[in-house]
Design a protein around this motif. Sequence first.
Motif, PDB file in Angstrom:
ATOM      1  N   ARG A 274       0.819  -1.201   0.000  1.00  0.00           N
ATOM      2  CA  ARG A 274       0.000   0.000   0.000  1.00  0.00           C
ATOM      3  C   ARG A 274       0.860   1.262   0.000  1.00  0.00           C
ATOM      4  N   THR A 275       0.388   2.276  -0.711  1.00  0.00           N
ATOM      5  CA  THR A 275       1.117   3.546  -0.826  1.00  0.00           C
ATOM      6  C   THR A 275       0.334   4.664  -0.149  1.00  0.00           C
ATOM      7  N   ALA A 276      -0.207   4.377   1.015  1.00  0.00           N
ATOM      8  CA  ALA A 276      -1.140   5.310   1.655  1.00  0.00           C
ATOM      9  C   ALA A 276      -0.418   6.509   2.250  1.00  0.00           C
ATOM     10  N   THR A 277      -1.099   7.654   2.186  1.00  0.00           N
ATOM     11  CA  THR A 277      -0.657   8.866   2.863  1.00  0.00           C
ATOM     12  C   THR A 277      -1.901   9.728   3.122  1.00  0.00           C
ATOM     13  N   LEU A 278      -1.702  10.857   3.777  1.00  0.00           N
ATOM     14  CA  LEU A 278      -2.805  11.766   4.085  1.00  0.00           C
ATOM     15  C   LEU A 278      -2.526  13.136   3.497  1.00  0.00           C
ATOM     16  N   GLU A 279      -3.600  13.838   3.147  1.00  0.00           N
ATOM     17  CA  GLU A 279      -3.527  15.235   2.737  1.00  0.00           C
ATOM     18  C   GLU A 279      -4.598  16.010   3.488  1.00  0.00           C
ATOM     19  N   ILE A 280      -4.258  17.204   3.926  1.00  0.00           N
ATOM     20  CA  ILE A 280      -5.190  18.052   4.672  1.00  0.00           C
ATOM     21  C   ILE A 280      -5.629  19.202   3.775  1.00  0.00           C
ATOM     22  N   HIS A 281      -6.944  19.332   3.572  1.00  0.00           N
ATOM     23  CA  HIS A 281      -7.532  20.396   2.753  1.00  0.00           C
ATOM     24  C   HIS A 281      -8.576  21.134   3.587  1.00  0.00           C
ATOM     25  N   MET A 282      -8.846  22.355   3.191  1.00  0.00           N
ATOM     26  CA  MET A 282      -9.966  23.094   3.758  1.00  0.00           C
ATOM     27  C   MET A 282     -11.222  22.813   2.923  1.00  0.00           C
ATOM     28  N   VAL A 283     -12.370  22.743   3.593  1.00  0.00           N
ATOM     29  CA  VAL A 283     -13.642  22.530   2.900  1.00  0.00           C
ATOM     30  C   VAL A 283     -14.140  23.873   2.362  1.00  0.00           C
ATOM     31  N   ASP A 284     -14.602  23.866   1.105  1.00  0.00           N
ATOM     32  CA  ASP A 284     -15.147  25.077   0.482  1.00  0.00           C
ATOM     33  C   ASP A 284     -16.608  25.231   0.913  1.00  0.00           C
ATOM     34  N   SER A 285     -16.852  26.174   1.804  1.00  0.00           N
ATOM     35  CA  SER A 285     -18.216  26.427   2.284  1.00  0.00           C
ATOM     36  C   SER A 285     -18.859  27.622   1.584  1.00  0.00           C
ATOM     37  N   LYS A 286     -18.115  28.312   0.711  1.00  0.00           N
ATOM     38  CA  LYS A 286     -18.651  29.490   0.035  1.00  0.00           C
ATOM     39  C   LYS A 286     -19.454  29.116  -1.203  1.00  0.00           C
ATOM     40  N   ASN A 287     -18.977  28.129  -1.955  1.00  0.00           N
ATOM     41  CA  ASN A 287     -19.655  27.727  -3.181  1.00  0.00           C
ATOM     42  C   ASN A 287     -20.659  26.613  -2.885  1.00  0.00           C
ATOM     43  N   SER A 288     -21.647  26.505  -3.734  1.00  0.00           N
ATOM     44  CA  SER A 288     -22.698  25.507  -3.561  1.00  0.00           C
ATOM     45  C   SER A 288     -22.220  24.144  -4.032  1.00  0.00           C
ATOM     46  N   LEU A 289     -22.373  23.144  -3.173  1.00  0.00           N
ATOM     47  CA  LEU A 289     -21.990  21.781  -3.543  1.00  0.00           C
ATOM     48  C   LEU A 289     -22.877  21.248  -4.654  1.00  0.00           C
ATOM     49  N   ALA A 290     -24.203  21.536  -4.575  1.00  0.00           N
ATOM     50  CA  ALA A 290     -25.124  21.055  -5.612  1.00  0.00           C
ATOM     51  C   ALA A 290     -24.777  21.647  -6.971  1.00  0.00           C
ATOM     52  N   SER A 291     -24.421  22.942  -6.996  1.00  0.00           N
ATOM     53  CA  SER A 291     -24.038  23.577  -8.255  1.00  0.00           C
ATOM     54  C   SER A 291     -22.733  22.981  -8.782  1.00  0.00           C
ATOM     55  N   ALA A 292     -21.791  22.675  -7.879  1.00  0.00           N
ATOM     56  CA  ALA A 292     -20.519  22.093  -8.303  1.00  0.00           C
ATOM     57  C   ALA A 292     -20.733  20.705  -8.881  1.00  0.00           C
ATOM     58  N   VAL A 293     -21.642  19.929  -8.291  1.00  0.00           N
ATOM     59  CA  VAL A 293     -21.911  18.588  -8.804  1.00  0.00           C
ATOM     60  C   VAL A 293     -22.569  18.662 -10.175  1.00  0.00           C
ATOM     61  N   SER A 294     -23.467  19.640 -10.358  1.00  0.00           N
ATOM     62  CA  SER A 294     -24.204  19.746 -11.625  1.00  0.00           C
ATOM     63  C   SER A 294     -23.381  20.400 -12.725  1.00  0.00           C
ATOM     64  N   ASN A 295     -22.691  21.483 -12.409  1.00  0.00           N
ATOM     65  CA  ASN A 295     -22.021  22.300 -13.426  1.00  0.00           C
ATOM     66  C   ASN A 295     -20.505  22.208 -13.399  1.00  0.00           C
ATOM     67  N   GLY A 296     -19.955  21.450 -12.474  1.00  0.00           N
ATOM     68  CA  GLY A 296     -18.508  21.360 -12.384  1.00  0.00           C
ATOM     69  C   GLY A 296     -17.974  22.199 -11.243  1.00  0.00           C
ATOM     70  N   ALA A 297     -16.875  21.770 -10.675  1.00  0.00           N
ATOM     71  CA  ALA A 297     -16.290  22.472  -9.532  1.00  0.00           C
ATOM     72  C   ALA A 297     -15.706  23.802  -9.961  1.00  0.00           C
ATOM     73  N   ALA A 431      -2.222   3.725  10.998  1.00  0.00           N
ATOM     74  CA  ALA A 431      -1.176   4.284  11.851  1.00  0.00           C
ATOM     75  C   ALA A 431       0.190   3.725  11.473  1.00  0.00           C
ATOM     76  N   LEU A 432       0.240   2.438  11.169  1.00  0.00           N
ATOM     77  CA  LEU A 432       1.514   1.823  10.765  1.00  0.00           C
ATOM     78  C   LEU A 432       2.029   2.459   9.483  1.00  0.00           C
ATOM     79  N   LEU A 433       1.158   2.612   8.494  1.00  0.00           N
ATOM     80  CA  LEU A 433       1.586   3.178   7.213  1.00  0.00           C
ATOM     81  C   LEU A 433       2.047   4.621   7.363  1.00  0.00           C
ATOM     82  N   LEU A 434       1.372   5.387   8.202  1.00  0.00           N
ATOM     83  CA  LEU A 434       1.757   6.783   8.391  1.00  0.00           C
ATOM     84  C   LEU A 434       3.082   6.890   9.130  1.00  0.00           C
ATOM     85  N   ARG A 435       3.317   6.000  10.093  1.00  0.00           N
ATOM     86  CA  ARG A 435       4.608   6.020  10.800  1.00  0.00           C
ATOM     87  C   ARG A 435       5.750   5.647   9.865  1.00  0.00           C
ATOM     88  N   ALA A 436       5.516   4.661   9.010  1.00  0.00           N
ATOM     89  CA  ALA A 436       6.588   4.172   8.141  1.00  0.00           C
ATOM     90  C   ALA A 436       6.857   5.106   6.975  1.00  0.00           C
TER      91      ALA A 436
END
Length: 625
Positions: A274-297, A431-436
């Motif tokens: 496995r090549t697992a890792t994590l990424e931390i992003h901020m959630v976009d609360s300004k734009n509409s999720l429904a509009s992004a799903v319908s018309n693109g992000a 946890a093992l993958l993140l430590r390694a």
Amino acid sequence: MNQYPWWKNALIGLVVVLGFIYALPNLYGDNPAVEIQAAHGAAVNRATVAQIRRLLVAARLPYKRISRAAKGVQVRFRRAGVQMRARDLIGQKLGPGFHTALALAPAAPAWLRALGARPMYLGLDLRGGVHFLLRVDMHAALHKALLEDTRALRRALRHHHIRYREARLAKTGVLELRFRNAAQAHEARRLMAQQFTDLAVTSGPHHALRAVMTPAAIAARQHYALEQNLTALRRRVNELGVAAPVIQQEGRSRIVVELPGVEDIARAKEILGRTATLEIHMVDSKNSLASAVSNGAPPGTRIYDGRHGQPILLYDRVLYSGDDITNASAGVDPQTGQPVVNITLNGRGAAINARVTRHNVGQRMAVVYVEVQSHLKRNDQGIPIRGPDGRRVRVTRKIERVITAPVIREALGGSFQITGIGSVRQARNLALLLRAGALAAPVSIIAERTVGPSLGAANITRGFYATLFGFLAIAVFMAVYYRIFGMLAAIALATNVVLLVAVLSILQATLTLPGIAGIALTVGMAIDANVLIFERIREELRNKNSPQAAIATGFDKAMGTIVDSNMTTFIAGLALFWLGSGSVRGFAITLCLGILTSLFSAILVTRALVNAVYGRRRRLAHVGI
């Protein structure tokens, strides 16, 4: 008279005695053990030792003794089955604050351990376990490097106010850039020549630039990917708690992993590949999720899959990633009883986490799980597809899933918890993958071989008896054909085997089945030197020389022939070690060391024994040869 000076006899005797001492631990073998260490380098106190003792007694798991180890506590057992159950029990009860690992503890007496005498490690074919041959996906490694260059180039162009129409990475591995005019293209090319020296840039029509990695950059990136994967795999194997693993490079894109004594093969395969890792992003609360799903992000955002498949809109910018994680441990939330992973960040990650959470209280922050999977491309009938070069085509797929997206209640620091994990097992694996650390490129298991413990024990028994019977046959032949001299040669041959085992033990070599074959071959080859010496002594006796003169001449005149013949074999052994890999190298090491010990025993030890029997006789009328 034929006599060595006292200091030479003393030196030979000292070497032989030390050889016997350092070979002796192999008769005692090893005890299966479990080593317990506290997290973050803390010491294991007496209360923890008492708790371990109570756990083992309550679970009716018999143990030999509990003793202090270099970094914690070591519990010895008599059987490997009890060792595995004890490792699982102790790890579960002590919790994430402790690391438990399987180990092999020498069963030799304390006085031998005080002298540093330890037994040889047993390889996979003698102890049992699993052998993996992994292939590193170099195409994915190069694609990842080009993707990083693409993002860095966009940032550099924006920083230097160079406007561009498009900057994208094509599927062919070519970085394509388009500009509004020739001046902008010229400025971009000059910037790339200064800051992106690993890219070869060419001009195209309509103010376009095309960039590919240079051959030197490709070779460097492939080397980095292989080295990084080796390092990450070693860390993962250490986290699995495997005693004396073998992790080494084979060729330009392959890695051999041997895990002696491993029983949970499915988990080992899951952790290694496995090549697992994590990424931390901020959630976009300004734009509409429904509009992004319908018309693109909207620009700068992207739709991810959340828990239970619901979409969630995140900003593209990665705040920090798994590279900033210094420690990760699985645990259970005391309030909800759900599994969690406790994360500790390094200085850079902690500073970013504190700054971002301080300015975004009330907003949501998402933890994205990223994994790159590689699998064979198949046709409609399920048959693997082969490329023009005849190799099977592999397809890389990137999985990105939001594990959790909590609301920031207050400013955070260098540690936090990840919730929303399905099970305790998944929390431990994550946890093992993140430590390694993450793999630099995906790996795939292209060969797998399992050796059972009973087969390993059978290999040891057969190898031991093969060497023993060969030694006895040679000893009987030498005693019949050369009489007393043959008996002395048999004693020297036994000394040679002991010295070879002692040297391998001092070097802490891993004994494999080819290594046993090398020892057996050494037994057969070592006697050749004695045959040359004894035949030369017989020839001198036929020439009417006195027995003492014949003995002295036989040893002296045969010396050059013996060294020459062994040197040619030694050169062949060095070639095997240089060009070979894996078990071939193990055989080569045993062969070369056996040649050196053979020269010592056949020339010096045999001469010392002959001197002891015949050397003090002034008037020697006959010798038993």
